[in-house]
Design a protein around this motif. Structure first.
Motif, PDB file in Angstrom:
ATOM      1  N   THR A  50       6.293   0.662   8.202  1.00 28.33           N
ATOM      2  CA  THR A  50       6.176   1.547   7.056  1.00 28.33           C
ATOM      3  C   THR A  50       7.571   1.979   6.621  1.00 28.33           C
TER       4      THR A  50
ATOM      5  N   ARG B  61      -1.811   9.805   2.948  1.00 27.64           N
ATOM      6  CA  ARG B  61      -3.027   9.309   2.295  1.00 27.64           C
ATOM      7  C   ARG B  61      -2.672   8.208   1.303  1.00 27.64           C
ATOM      8  N   ALA B  62      -3.483   7.163   1.271  1.00 25.36           N
ATOM      9  CA  ALA B  62      -3.265   6.057   0.337  1.00 25.36           C
ATOM     10  C   ALA B  62      -3.424   6.560  -1.095  1.00 25.36           C
TER      11      ALA B  62
ATOM     12  N   GLN C 228      -1.193  -5.277   8.023  1.00 26.79           N
ATOM     13  CA  GLN C 228       0.156  -4.764   7.853  1.00 26.79           C
ATOM     14  C   GLN C 228       1.164  -5.771   8.387  1.00 26.79           C
TER      15      GLN C 228
ATOM     16  N   GLU D 180       0.875  -1.167   0.000  1.00 20.87           N
ATOM     17  CA  GLU D 180       0.000   0.000   0.000  1.00 20.87           C
ATOM     18  C   GLU D 180       0.910   1.213   0.000  1.00 20.87           C
TER      19      GLU D 180
ATOM     20  N   ASP E 113       1.558   5.370   0.060  1.00 25.20           N
ATOM     21  CA  ASP E 113       0.989   6.601   0.612  1.00 25.20           C
ATOM     22  C   ASP E 113       1.717   7.814   0.049  1.00 25.20           C
TER      23      ASP E 113
END
Length: 69
Positions: free
Chosen positions: A63, A16-17, A59, A9, A11
């Protein structure tokens, strides 16, 4: 047998995705991580600032920041 799905995913700088670029789906973590290692510069150039690896929607890694400088 259902195989696990691994997907990144992505960002933007505000967390924000992103709708694009899109990560392909992978059947194992190694292939997903290899793809990011090969693609992160292009992804950053397209506006991705961070990436999170999801395993079946959860997840799976911390990140990762995508910085070119």
């Amino acid at each position: 047998m259902i195989r696990p799905q691994w997907v990144w995913e992505l960002d933007d700088a505000d967390g924000r995705a992103l709708a694009t670029p899109v990560s392909p789906a992978f059947t194992n973590q190694f292939d997903a991580e290899q793809w990011l290692g090969e693609s992160w510069r292009d992804l950053a150039a397209q506006g991705a600032a961070a990436a999170r690896l999801l395993n079946d929607g959860a997840q799976a890694t911390a990140t990762l920041e995508l910085r070119t400088a």
